[in-house]
Design a protein around this motif. Structure first.
Motif, PDB file in Angstrom:
ATOM      1  N   UNK A 494      -9.567  -1.626   1.780  1.00 14.06           N
ATOM      2  CA  UNK A 494      -8.706  -1.729   0.599  1.00 14.06           C
ATOM      3  C   UNK A 494      -7.660  -0.622   0.605  1.00 14.06           C
ATOM      4  N   UNK A 495      -8.081   0.604   0.860  1.00 15.62           N
ATOM      5  CA  UNK A 495      -7.151   1.734   0.850  1.00 15.62           C
ATOM      6  C   UNK A 495      -6.091   1.598   1.938  1.00 15.62           C
ATOM      7  N   UNK A 496      -6.494   1.112   3.106  1.00 15.38           N
ATOM      8  CA  UNK A 496      -5.539   0.981   4.213  1.00 15.38           C
ATOM      9  C   UNK A 496      -4.469  -0.051   3.894  1.00 15.38           C
ATOM     10  N   UNK A 497      -4.871  -1.206   3.371  1.00 15.61           N
ATOM     11  CA  UNK A 497      -3.884  -2.237   3.059  1.00 15.61           C
ATOM     12  C   UNK A 497      -2.997  -1.803   1.898  1.00 15.61           C
ATOM     13  N   UNK A 498      -3.586  -1.149   0.896  1.00 19.95           N
ATOM     14  CA  UNK A 498      -2.780  -0.655  -0.224  1.00 19.95           C
ATOM     15  C   UNK A 498      -1.766   0.377   0.255  1.00 19.95           C
ATOM     16  N   UNK A 499      -2.152   1.207   1.194  1.00 14.27           N
ATOM     17  CA  UNK A 499      -1.220   2.188   1.752  1.00 14.27           C
ATOM     18  C   UNK A 499      -0.021   1.488   2.394  1.00 14.27           C
ATOM     19  N   UNK A 500      -0.287   0.405   3.138  1.00  9.96           N
ATOM     20  CA  UNK A 500       0.808  -0.355   3.747  1.00  9.96           C
ATOM     21  C   UNK A 500       1.717  -0.954   2.682  1.00  9.96           C
ATOM     22  N   UNK A 501       1.101  -1.546   1.660  1.00 17.33           N
ATOM     23  CA  UNK A 501       1.884  -2.212   0.613  1.00 17.33           C
ATOM     24  C   UNK A 501       2.797  -1.222  -0.103  1.00 17.33           C
ATOM     25  N   UNK A 502       2.256  -0.069  -0.467  1.00 14.69           N
ATOM     26  CA  UNK A 502       3.005   0.884  -1.285  1.00 14.69           C
ATOM     27  C   UNK A 502       3.976   1.741  -0.481  1.00 14.69           C
ATOM     28  N   UNK A 503       3.601   2.101   0.744  1.00 15.20           N
ATOM     29  CA  UNK A 503       4.379   3.125   1.444  1.00 15.20           C
ATOM     30  C   UNK A 503       5.033   2.653   2.741  1.00 15.20           C
ATOM     31  N   UNK A 504       4.728   1.425   3.185  1.00 17.78           N
ATOM     32  CA  UNK A 504       5.372   0.905   4.395  1.00 17.78           C
ATOM     33  C   UNK A 504       6.207  -0.331   4.072  1.00 17.78           C
ATOM     34  N   UNK A 505       5.609  -1.307   3.379  1.00 15.86           N
ATOM     35  CA  UNK A 505       6.361  -2.515   3.022  1.00 15.86           C
ATOM     36  C   UNK A 505       7.487  -2.200   2.046  1.00 15.86           C
ATOM     37  N   UNK A 506       7.221  -1.258   1.149  1.00 17.24           N
ATOM     38  CA  UNK A 506       8.130  -0.991   0.030  1.00 17.24           C
ATOM     39  C   UNK A 506       9.067   0.168   0.399  1.00 17.24           C
ATOM     40  N   UNK A 507      10.163  -0.139   1.045  1.00 14.95           N
ATOM     41  CA  UNK A 507      11.083   0.894   1.506  1.00 14.95           C
ATOM     42  C   UNK A 507      11.930   1.421   0.348  1.00 14.95           C
ATOM     43  N   UNK A 515      12.879   7.117  -8.261  1.00 15.79           N
ATOM     44  CA  UNK A 515      12.380   7.400  -9.611  1.00 15.79           C
ATOM     45  C   UNK A 515      11.245   6.448  -9.981  1.00 15.79           C
ATOM     46  N   UNK A 516      11.453   5.156  -9.721  1.00 14.69           N
ATOM     47  CA  UNK A 516      10.413   4.174 -10.035  1.00 14.69           C
ATOM     48  C   UNK A 516       9.164   4.391  -9.177  1.00 14.69           C
ATOM     49  N   UNK A 517       9.371   4.768  -7.916  1.00 20.72           N
ATOM     50  CA  UNK A 517       8.233   4.995  -7.016  1.00 20.72           C
ATOM     51  C   UNK A 517       7.377   6.160  -7.499  1.00 20.72           C
ATOM     52  N   UNK A 518       8.024   7.213  -8.016  1.00 16.07           N
ATOM     53  CA  UNK A 518       7.284   8.359  -8.550  1.00 16.07           C
ATOM     54  C   UNK A 518       6.468   7.936  -9.768  1.00 16.07           C
ATOM     55  N   UNK A 519       7.073   7.126 -10.637  1.00 20.18           N
ATOM     56  CA  UNK A 519       6.355   6.641 -11.825  1.00 20.18           C
ATOM     57  C   UNK A 519       5.134   5.827 -11.413  1.00 20.18           C
ATOM     58  N   UNK A 520       5.331   4.924 -10.449  1.00 21.53           N
ATOM     59  CA  UNK A 520       4.225   4.079 -10.002  1.00 21.53           C
ATOM     60  C   UNK A 520       3.117   4.911  -9.352  1.00 21.53           C
ATOM     61  N   UNK A 521       3.502   5.861  -8.513  1.00 21.65           N
ATOM     62  CA  UNK A 521       2.508   6.706  -7.838  1.00 21.65           C
ATOM     63  C   UNK A 521       1.701   7.512  -8.849  1.00 21.65           C
ATOM     64  N   UNK A 522       2.391   8.120  -9.817  1.00 24.34           N
ATOM     65  CA  UNK A 522       1.687   8.899 -10.843  1.00 24.34           C
ATOM     66  C   UNK A 522       0.748   8.010 -11.658  1.00 24.34           C
ATOM     67  N   UNK A 523       1.208   6.813 -11.977  1.00 28.32           N
ATOM     68  CA  UNK A 523       0.390   5.886 -12.763  1.00 28.32           C
ATOM     69  C   UNK A 523      -0.906   5.541 -12.012  1.00 28.32           C
ATOM     70  N   UNK A 524      -0.785   5.234 -10.719  1.00 22.41           N
ATOM     71  CA  UNK A 524      -1.965   4.863  -9.933  1.00 22.41           C
ATOM     72  C   UNK A 524      -2.894   6.054  -9.719  1.00 22.41           C
ATOM     73  N   UNK A 525      -2.323   7.243  -9.527  1.00 30.76           N
ATOM     74  CA  UNK A 525      -3.154   8.430  -9.335  1.00 30.76           C
ATOM     75  C   UNK A 525      -3.966   8.764 -10.581  1.00 30.76           C
ATOM     76  N   UNK A 526      -3.482   8.365 -11.735  1.00 28.94           N
ATOM     77  CA  UNK A 526      -4.173   8.676 -12.985  1.00 28.94           C
ATOM     78  C   UNK A 526      -5.282   7.682 -13.322  1.00 28.94           C
ATOM     79  N   UNK A 527      -5.474   6.672 -12.467  1.00 25.48           N
ATOM     80  CA  UNK A 527      -6.573   5.725 -12.680  1.00 25.48           C
ATOM     81  C   UNK A 527      -7.853   6.334 -12.109  1.00 25.48           C
ATOM     82  N   UNK A 528      -8.705   6.864 -12.969  1.00 21.50           N
ATOM     83  CA  UNK A 528      -9.884   7.592 -12.510  1.00 21.50           C
ATOM     84  C   UNK A 528     -10.979   6.676 -11.977  1.00 21.50           C
ATOM     85  N   UNK A 529     -11.069   5.453 -12.491  1.00 24.36           N
ATOM     86  CA  UNK A 529     -12.143   4.541 -12.094  1.00 24.36           C
ATOM     87  C   UNK A 529     -11.529   3.300 -11.461  1.00 24.36           C
ATOM     88  N   UNK A 530     -11.699   3.150 -10.143  1.00 28.67           N
ATOM     89  CA  UNK A 530     -11.131   1.995  -9.451  1.00 28.67           C
ATOM     90  C   UNK A 530     -11.833   0.696  -9.831  1.00 28.67           C
TER      91      UNK A 530
END
Length: 562
Positions: A494-507, A515-530
């Motif tokens: 799951x982590x590997x595919x999500x990494x591709x989606x967020x940081x490789x597919x999404x140029x 700016x939007x990428x920072x917002x999205x990254x912060x939002x996902x990092x703040x999710x304590x329970x997957x």
């Protein structure tokens, strides 16, 4: 390793263990077992190959019988029963009649080599689990006692006769360096086979090779001659090997393809995305020598030992995945290159796309839901269902190590153009983030796990990136590239595919997207329970459509896994 090291004396011994018809002869898929000790259809097919004359055992025997007897000692151990013997009565009653002396079932599967070279090998007749009891094996090995000898063992059963022989040799002849090869040993099932191999390695210190070439090189410094078999058996001419002109391959790789399609008169190859550096991954369409169109296959060619490792990694999970995974129909090794030929149960002709390419064609990502359901629910889900808790050091497992500190600093300072020694770095004016250099240089020292704790583990694909999921013209979904398959942290894929989606597919191409990428990254990092599903809609601050798509696909992967 030079072959000259071995020319003046026997410095290697090759044992074959119970490679007899009653144990290993090929069966039709639904044939009953001839006795309780036959390894069965699947394992016999893996050991001998669909075409026996080109299979692993015959390849090994062809190599072994060409070696100078002064270089390689051959010892064939066979099960040998006298139906009239009172002492063997209970054994034959328990397992059924098998390997009765002077019967077809007791013959070796490589009997022709023995008949043509009757004095080349020693034959040991054994009627029990211990090959030293009531046999001549100890007298055969007497000249080698106390000497440093390399010993290879091939045969069946991995968890019984092969293991017992390894144990006896290890305890009686501690100077012997012992090795087995996964492709040249077999058991009643792949799962039992690999459990036994792991125990041989961990408990007895036996060398376990995935590659046949590496196994024979361990013994004598060389490997079976595949080129000879290409010239002898191949029906296909090199001009009928139609390769993708956009992706030229080496002459060595062409020789490998000629061998893998030796029963064909024409092959068309299309290069697929995927595979790690140095690999060639091809989808093939072939016509056999009678003019029949064969089922499409995927061929992967790469470094010999790494390809062999991928083959054994895949075999560990093949029985669990069933028709959701390909089957290995052939493999070969030539020089420092190796190849696997995968057959897919339902892959049809037509355009084949990777997950990454399909992702690029979707406006909002919703069209990927079925693909994600198939991969994580139907395919990998079979592996996840058998999850258990095991101790695992996650920092080590995900390779967060202090040794990478210098490399990380070099990259960060190259991108930003100046030394970065503060606790934060500024990528764009006003965009301040934590300095990753300090994380690797100092934080990892404090975060070090001194005691591993329990985490959910299962078999995982290990490298589930966007190029290793393919979709055929009929929307069948397949995974490829099983080199990294192992038992590990259950959310790794799951982590590997999500990494591709967020940081490789999404140029990220503009400051607004940043700016939007920072917002999205912060939002996902703040999710304590997957385990808690994300909301369907992305954060309102995100206005960029490709980041909204990335969020939706990311959310879908988490829902499926939870």
């Amino acid at each position: 390793m030079s072959i000259l090291l071995y020319m003046n004396s026997e410095s290697a011994i090759l044992f074959t263990q119970c490679l007899q018809n009653d144990f290993t002869s090929l069966l039709d898929k639904y044939d009953p077992l001839p006795n309780s000790l036959h390894i069965g259809y699947a394992e016999a097919n893996r050991l001998l190959g669909e075409m026996v004359e080109d299979g692993p055992v015959f390849s090994l025997m062809d190599w072994a019988y060409e070696k100078d007897p002064k270089q390689l000692k051959l010892i064939h151990i066979r099960d040998w029963h006298d139906p009239k013997s009172k002492s063997q009565e209970d054994h034959l009653l328990q397992f059924g009649e098998h390997c009765l002396m002077d019967t077809k079932g007791a013959e070796f599967v490589f009997q022709s080599w023995i008949e043509e070279n009757p004095n080349r090998a020693e034959i040991v007749n054994a009627s029990g689990l211990n090959d030293f009891v009531d046999t001549n094996l100890e007298s055969i090995l007497k000249p080698y006692k106390g000497k440093s000898i390399r010993v290879g063992i091939t045969g069946v059963w991995t968890e019984a006769k092969v293991t017992f022989l390894c144990y006896d040799l290890k305890t009686r002849y501690p100077e012997f360096e012992i090795a087995v090869c996964s492709a040249l040993t077999a058991s009643s099932s792949l799962s039992m086979h690999f459990i036994a191999l792991d125990q041989l390695k961990q408990i007895l210190g036996v060398n376990v090779f995935s590659s046949i070439g590496a196994f024979t090189e361990f013994l004598t410094g060389d490997q079976p001659n595949l080129k000879k078999r290409i010239s002898t058996n191949a029906r296909i001419a090199s001009d009928k090997l139609n390769l993708d002109p956009k992706y030229p391959i080496t002459d060595l790789d062409k020789q490998i393809l000629l061998y893998l399609f030796r029963d064909c008169k024409e092959v068309e190859c299309k290069t697929l995305d995927g595979g790690f550096s140095g690999n060639v991954v091809l989808k093939t369409k072939s016509i056999d020598h009678l003019g029949h169109l064969q089922v499409p296959c995927v061929v992967k060619i790469g470094n010999r030992d790494l390809i062999a490792k991928e083959r054994t990694s895949f075999e560990r999970i093949q029985e669990v995945l069933g028709n959701n995974a390909p089957s290995i129909v052939d493999f070969c090794e030539l020089g420092d290159r190796g190849a696997i030929k995968y057959r897919y149960a339902a892959m049809l002709d037509g355009n084949v796309k990777t997950f990454q390419k399909l992702y690029g064609t979707m406006l909002d990502g919703s069209g990927l839901d079925r693909v994600i359901d198939t991969v994580f629910g139907e395919q990998l889900g079979r592996l996840f269902e058998a999850a258990s808790t095991e101790k695992l050091n996650l920092l080590e497992y995900y390779d967060f190590q202090h040794k990478y500190a210098k490399s990380v600093r070099n990259r960060v300072e190259t991108i930003l153009g100046s030394p970065q020694n503060e606790s934060t770095i500024e990528i764009f004016p006003g965009h301040i983030v934590q300095n990753p250099c300090l994380f690797y240089e100092t934080d990892l020292l404090d975060l070090k796990e001194y005691n591993a704790i329990s985490h959910n583990t299962s078999y995982v694909h290990g490298d589930l990136n966007g190029a290793n999921i393919i979709i055929d013209a009929q929307d069948n979904v397949w995974m490829i590239d099983f080199f990294h398959t192992h038992r590990g942290h259950i959310i790794r894929d799951l982590l590997k595919l999500e990494n591709d989606i967020l940081y490789i597919f999404c140029k990220i191409e503009t400051e607004s997207e940043w700016n939007d990428a920072i917002v999205l990254t912060d939002f996902l990092h703040n999710q304590e329970d997957l385990g808690i599903p994300l909301s369907f809609d992305p954060p309102r601050e995100i206005t960029n459509e490709k980041l909204k798509k990335a969020y939706r696909v990311h959310r879908k992967t988490q829902i499926v896994l939870s």
